[in-house]
Design a protein around this motif. Structure first.
Motif, PDB file in Angstrom:
ATOM      1  N   HIS A   1       0.410  -6.682   3.340  1.00  0.00           N
ATOM      2  CA  HIS A   1       0.197  -5.505   2.612  1.00  0.00           C
ATOM      3  C   HIS A   1       0.027  -5.880   1.669  1.00  0.00           C
ATOM      4  N   ASN A   2      -0.644  -5.959   0.816  1.00  0.00           N
ATOM      5  CA  ASN A   2      -0.594  -7.302  -1.006  1.00  0.00           C
ATOM      6  C   ASN A   2      -1.126  -5.752  -1.525  1.00  0.00           C
TER       7      ASN A   2
ATOM      8  N   SER B   1      -1.017  -5.768  -4.693  1.00  0.00           N
ATOM      9  CA  SER B   1      -1.471  -6.059  -6.153  1.00  0.00           C
ATOM     10  C   SER B   1      -2.804  -5.516  -5.673  1.00  0.00           C
ATOM     11  N   GLU B   2      -3.918  -5.176  -4.664  1.00  0.00           N
ATOM     12  CA  GLU B   2      -5.220  -5.124  -3.769  1.00  0.00           C
ATOM     13  C   GLU B   2      -5.401  -3.493  -4.606  1.00  0.00           C
ATOM     14  N   THR B   3      -4.654  -2.541  -5.137  1.00  0.00           N
ATOM     15  CA  THR B   3      -4.381  -1.473  -5.991  1.00  0.00           C
ATOM     16  C   THR B   3      -3.922  -1.362  -7.456  1.00  0.00           C
TER      17      THR B   3
ATOM     18  N   GLN C   1      -0.944 -18.236  -1.068  1.00  0.00           N
ATOM     19  CA  GLN C   1      -2.282 -18.592  -0.081  1.00  0.00           C
ATOM     20  C   GLN C   1      -2.076 -19.538   1.246  1.00  0.00           C
TER      21      GLN C   1
END
Length: 219
Positions: A4-5, A7-9, A170
């Motif tokens: 669950h990243n 920063s993608e939203t 990553q």
């Protein structure tokens, strides 16, 4: 592994991430700690949506209120010392949780580019059939997270495991995804592309422990 990243939203979380990265704002260690704490609160809130809930009735002065509350037995475990502000943020939201602390640090034996993870201090309640939340603000190589989990195994088998990090590389994300089972969740505020030859995240923010609590004594 479920990644669950956040920063993608785009959200207010971006403000706190930007400030902990900013080398000018970093000079204020109290603000740095507070921002890490606030990031922990946001990560904890998002994590809470995945917990198990059951119906609950609350008696108010004027009647009965019905809601659902989580029923997980939570143990928060943080890696000292950088993990303390992050732990506090999680504890603000999971205030009934049990707590565990572990020291895990890099030992550079021969040259700065190579190291091993040393675990010394460990205090932990039983983890048997509980929800383990393992927090480490910087997920660079992922070795600290894996070494910590290995050290916790004598305390029992958790029912579920959640990993919490502020910034990861990553490479570290890929490593923990390989080492932990597929049901594990990783909650992370931002993922950067790479690490340098000393194992620090790029662009990252530097050494989170030093920024929060002052430079370590060099021996």
């Amino acid at each position: 592994m479920h990644i669950h990243n956040l920063s993608e939203t785009p959200s207010i979380l971006n403000t706190f991430i930007s400030e902990i990265r900013d080398k000018t704002i970093q000079k204020d260690s109290m603000r740095f700690r507070r921002n890490i704490e606030r990031i922990g609160e946001i990560l904890g809130y998002e994590l809470s949506k995945s917990l198990n809930f059951e119906a609950h009735k609350t008696e108010t002065p004027l009647g009965t209120s019905e809601t659902v509350l989580h029923k997980n037995d939570i143990v928060l475990c943080s890696i000292l010392r950088a993990g303390v502000p992050l732990h506090n943020g999680l504890l603000n939201y999971f205030d009934a949780a049990e707590n565990a602390f572990i020291s895990a640090y890099r030992q550079h034996k021969h040259h700065p580019e190579s190291f091993e993870i040393i675990v010394e201090y460990l205090a932990c309640p039983s983890l048997e059939n509980k929800t383990l939340i393992l927090a480490d603000p910087m997920l660079a190589t992922g070795q600290s997270m894996v070494a910590t989990f290995e050290a916790l195994k004598p305390f029992g088998t958790p029912k579920e495991v959640h990993l919490i990090s502020v910034i990861g590389a990553q490479k570290g994300v890929d490593y923990v995804a390989k080492e932990f089972n597929s049901s594990t969740h990783l909650w992370i505020a931002a993922i950067d592309k790479t690490i340098n030859d000393k194992g620090y995240i790029i662009p990252g923010l530097g050494d989170a422990g030093d920024l929060a609590f002052g430079n370590k004594l060099q021996q």
